[in-house]
Design an enzyme around this catalytic site. Structure first.
Site, short mmCIF file in Angstrom:
data_model
loop_
_atom_site.label_atom_id
_atom_site.label_comp_id
_atom_site.label_asym_id
_atom_site.label_seq_id
_atom_site.Cartn_x
_atom_site.Cartn_y
_atom_site.Cartn_z
N GLY A 11 26.90 -38.44 18.76
CA GLY A 11 25.89 -37.79 17.93
C GLY A 11 24.48 -38.17 18.35
N LEU A 21 25.39 -43.73 13.79
CA LEU A 21 24.78 -42.84 14.79
C LEU A 21 23.99 -43.58 15.87
CD1 LEU A 21 23.55 -39.92 12.50
CD2 LEU A 21 25.49 -39.89 14.07
N CYS A 43 25.21 -36.21 7.49
CA CYS A 43 24.27 -37.32 7.59
C CYS A 43 23.43 -37.40 6.32
CB CYS A 43 23.33 -37.10 8.78
SG CYS A 43 24.19 -36.82 10.31
N GLY A 60 43.01 -37.00 12.37
CA GLY A 60 44.31 -37.65 12.50
C GLY A 60 45.22 -37.10 13.58
#
Length: 303
Positions: free
Chosen positions: A46, A73, A129, A244
């Site tokens: 990111g 981040l 975020c 997952g």
């Protein structure tokens, strides 16, 4: 041999497996194990406007069938990415997806604008975020804000398709998915991590310095499958599923629920060959079941 090619927002990928942001670096880190061209795409770490050191340690905690992270981040900033990293990772036959994050709407706009004249294939907008102008509430938790940020990113992106990465920490993922489509998103990706925490009974303290973090890994797969299925039921744009995925079967289950491609995250942290193995397992499954085109799987779940 089965056809593994998929098309996402006009970008053709040789297979539907994408390294998920935050778990695959920028693609260079795992080249010591296998070449990047094995992958359909790579979503890089990111990126923010300016370099970030991230949160203080400890910021990783193992949990049953998963892990918590509060990395925060950590990244070198958009300018370093464009000037120093991007030239080394493009032209390898793998789609380059730039994952971007911001503290306010203008941050997203500026980063997206800076990426327009680069070889990036897709811009993935992370809206999970903290929104510093709204009391720390994540952008992705409010459908109206999801649509607003999507519109802003899309308006700023005149050359690159926009993929909105949705948060699972919402009342109804369908509303967030519809909001992203209404805002002009070319595709959506989900799910990002679920908010969780871990504590030490002996120390009577949180294990993570940040107290809470994002839960990922096999533990969240059932939630992710459900949300991907729900999102696919209400939008017409490509949905990229994640959460997952540890095997080729996991990946195909997401595609069965409607995902046009998948992102593999936590698996890379415990098995560096995970993505390569998943591509192989997908191909083996299709060939063994006489499926000539992986696109036949997408959205074919019978309910």
């Amino acid at each position: 041999m089965a056809n593994l090619k998929v098309n996402i927002c006009g970008v053709e990928m040789k297979n539907p497996v994408i390294g998920a942001s935050g778990t695959y670096g920028f693609g260079e880190e795992l080249e010591q194990f296998y070449p990047n061209d094995v992958m359909g795409g790579i979503s890089g770490k990111g990126l923010t406007l300016h370099p970030r050191e991230g949160n203080p340690s400890p910021r990783i905690a193992e949990t049953p069938s998963g892990m918590l992270n509060s990395v925060g981040l950590q990244n070198p900033g958009i300018e370093h990415y464009i000037n120093d990293i991007l030239p080394r990772i493009t032209g390898k036959g793998t789609a380059v997806i730039a994952n971007v994050a911001g503290g306010c709407e203008n941050d997203y706009i500026e980063i997206v604008e800076r990426l327009q004249d680069t070889p990036v294939d897709i811009i993935e907008v992370n809206i999970s975020c903290p929104n510093v102008h709204e009391g720390g509430i994540p952008f992705g938790s409010n459908p109206k804000v999801v649509e607003q940020i999507t519109k802003a990113a899309k308006k700023a992106s005149i050359k690159k398709p926009i993929m909105m990465k949705l948060s699972p920490n919402v009342a109804d993922i369908r509303e967030a998915a519809k909001a992203a489509q209404a805002g002009g998103a070319d595709s959506i990706s989900l799910i990002n991590t679920l908010t969780g925490m871990a504590v030490s009974l002996e120390k009577r303290r949180p294990i993570l310095k940040n107290v809470v973090g994002g839960l990922s890994g096999p533990a969240i797969k059932p939630v992710a499958l459900r949300m991907v299925y729900q999102a696919c039921s209400v939008v017409d744009i490509p949905v990229i599923g994640m959460g997952g995925i540890m095997s080729g079967i996991d990946a195909l289950e997401f595609m069965l629920c409607g995902a046009a491609a998948v992102q593999v995250g936590t698996a890379n942290l415990c098995e560096p060959y995970a993505c390569q193995n998943i591509v192989t397992e997908i191909e083996e499954y299709l060939n063994s079941h006489g499926i000539v085109d992986i696109n036949e799987i997408i959205g074919s779940l019978e309910v």
